[in-house]
Design a protein around this motif. Sequence first.
Motif, PDB file in Angstrom:
ATOM      1  N   ALA A  68       0.535  -0.954   0.119  1.00  0.00           N
ATOM      2  CA  ALA A  68      -0.510   0.177   0.020  1.00  0.00           C
ATOM      3  C   ALA A  68       1.051   1.547   0.235  1.00  0.00           C
ATOM      4  N   PRO A  69       0.695   2.189  -0.997  1.00  0.00           N
ATOM      5  CA  PRO A  69       1.466   3.639  -0.827  1.00  0.00           C
ATOM      6  C   PRO A  69       0.858   3.969   1.154  1.00  0.00           C
ATOM      7  N   LYS A  70       2.795   4.637   1.057  1.00  0.00           N
ATOM      8  CA  LYS A  70       2.419   5.343   2.151  1.00  0.00           C
ATOM      9  C   LYS A  70       1.548   6.492   2.649  1.00  0.00           C
ATOM     10  N   GLY A  71       0.617   7.464   2.447  1.00  0.00           N
ATOM     11  CA  GLY A  71       0.105   7.978   3.238  1.00  0.00           C
ATOM     12  C   GLY A  71      -1.180   8.415   2.594  1.00  0.00           C
ATOM     13  N   LYS A  72      -1.347   7.472   1.681  1.00  0.00           N
ATOM     14  CA  LYS A  72      -2.626   6.901   0.349  1.00  0.00           C
ATOM     15  C   LYS A  72      -3.572   6.499   0.728  1.00  0.00           C
ATOM     16  N   SER A  73      -4.816   6.062   0.710  1.00  0.00           N
ATOM     17  CA  SER A  73      -5.689   5.432   0.721  1.00  0.00           C
ATOM     18  C   SER A  73      -5.779   4.171  -0.411  1.00  0.00           C
ATOM     19  N   LYS A  74      -6.165   3.343  -0.334  1.00  0.00           N
ATOM     20  CA  LYS A  74      -6.179   2.506  -1.149  1.00  0.00           C
ATOM     21  C   LYS A  74      -7.047   2.681  -2.547  1.00  0.00           C
ATOM     22  N   ARG A  75      -6.349   2.804  -3.340  1.00  0.00           N
ATOM     23  CA  ARG A  75      -7.215   2.492  -5.363  1.00  0.00           C
ATOM     24  C   ARG A  75      -8.197   1.948  -5.523  1.00  0.00           C
ATOM     25  N   ARG A  76      -9.147   2.096  -6.218  1.00  0.00           N
ATOM     26  CA  ARG A  76      -9.859   1.443  -7.347  1.00  0.00           C
ATOM     27  C   ARG A  76      -9.386   0.823  -8.034  1.00  0.00           C
ATOM     28  N   VAL A  77      -9.183  -0.475  -9.145  1.00  0.00           N
ATOM     29  CA  VAL A  77      -9.022  -0.679  -9.825  1.00  0.00           C
ATOM     30  C   VAL A  77     -10.099   0.145 -10.693  1.00  0.00           C
ATOM     31  N   SER A  78      -9.627   1.009 -11.758  1.00  0.00           N
ATOM     32  CA  SER A  78     -10.567   2.186 -13.266  1.00  0.00           C
ATOM     33  C   SER A  78     -10.815   0.199 -13.855  1.00  0.00           C
ATOM     34  N   VAL A  79     -11.676   1.510 -14.863  1.00  0.00           N
ATOM     35  CA  VAL A  79     -11.230   0.343 -16.471  1.00  0.00           C
ATOM     36  C   VAL A  79     -10.631   0.867 -17.186  1.00  0.00           C
ATOM     37  N   ALA A  80     -10.001   2.268 -17.093  1.00  0.00           N
ATOM     38  CA  ALA A  80      -8.383   2.314 -17.529  1.00  0.00           C
ATOM     39  C   ALA A  80      -7.649   1.281 -17.261  1.00  0.00           C
ATOM     40  N   ASP A  81      -6.659   1.771 -16.412  1.00  0.00           N
ATOM     41  CA  ASP A  81      -6.207   0.635 -15.985  1.00  0.00           C
ATOM     42  C   ASP A  81      -6.590  -0.893 -16.601  1.00  0.00           C
ATOM     43  N   ILE A  82      -7.837  -1.475 -16.037  1.00  0.00           N
ATOM     44  CA  ILE A  82      -8.078  -2.990 -16.399  1.00  0.00           C
ATOM     45  C   ILE A  82      -7.434  -2.963 -18.060  1.00  0.00           C
ATOM     46  N   TYR A  83      -8.469  -2.130 -18.766  1.00  0.00           N
ATOM     47  CA  TYR A  83      -8.030  -1.298 -20.362  1.00  0.00           C
ATOM     48  C   TYR A  83      -6.100  -1.859 -20.382  1.00  0.00           C
ATOM     49  N   LYS A  84      -5.734  -0.679 -19.513  1.00  0.00           N
ATOM     50  CA  LYS A  84      -3.797  -1.183 -20.293  1.00  0.00           C
ATOM     51  C   LYS A  84      -3.678  -2.686 -19.849  1.00  0.00           C
ATOM     52  N   GLN A  85      -4.090  -3.477 -18.539  1.00  0.00           N
ATOM     53  CA  GLN A  85      -3.672  -5.118 -19.035  1.00  0.00           C
ATOM     54  C   GLN A  85      -3.825  -5.633 -20.258  1.00  0.00           C
ATOM     55  N   PHE A  86      -4.498  -5.569 -20.493  1.00  0.00           N
ATOM     56  CA  PHE A  86      -5.143  -5.965 -20.939  1.00  0.00           C
ATOM     57  C   PHE A  86      -5.174  -5.873 -23.281  1.00  0.00           C
ATOM     58  N   SER A  87      -4.305  -4.863 -23.328  1.00  0.00           N
ATOM     59  CA  SER A  87      -3.613  -4.282 -24.387  1.00  0.00           C
ATOM     60  C   SER A  87      -1.848  -4.251 -23.899  1.00  0.00           C
ATOM     61  N   ALA A  88      -1.758  -4.567 -22.726  1.00  0.00           N
ATOM     62  CA  ALA A  88      -0.118  -5.078 -23.116  1.00  0.00           C
ATOM     63  C   ALA A  88       0.100  -6.204 -23.188  1.00  0.00           C
ATOM     64  N   ARG A  89       1.372  -6.179 -24.042  1.00  0.00           N
ATOM     65  CA  ARG A  89       1.506  -7.494 -24.827  1.00  0.00           C
ATOM     66  C   ARG A  89       2.684  -8.522 -23.673  1.00  0.00           C
ATOM     67  N   ARG A  90       2.251  -9.656 -23.781  1.00  0.00           N
ATOM     68  CA  ARG A  90       3.369 -10.975 -23.265  1.00  0.00           C
ATOM     69  C   ARG A  90       3.622 -11.345 -23.790  1.00  0.00           C
TER      70      ARG A  90
END
Length: 90
Positions: A68-90
């Motif tokens: 967990a980042p220090k001093g910040k609350s836990k961030r929810r997973v956004s649709v943009a984050d999920i899209y980045k994971q989908f579009s990442a090539r492996r």
Amino acid sequence: MVQRLPDTSLTFALASGGREHFGWGVDRHMTADIFDALNQNTRATGQWGKKPPKFPEWPRPKVKKKAAPKGKSKRRVSVADIYKQFSARR
């Protein structure tokens, strides 16, 4: 989180922790738990010599704990984050 998705979908898996969770729905987790419970029951009630054998657990996807980042609350997973994971090539 996107609602009404099946628990075995790739989007649900990415939100749960990664591609290794793909296809792991409630039914698969319950089957793995039943397998492990039967092995423990066999180990506990069997008539072994001195030491009962170790039975391997059913392989499951590993849950990656993120720091967990220090001093910040836990961030929810956004649709943009999920899209980045989908579009990442492996």
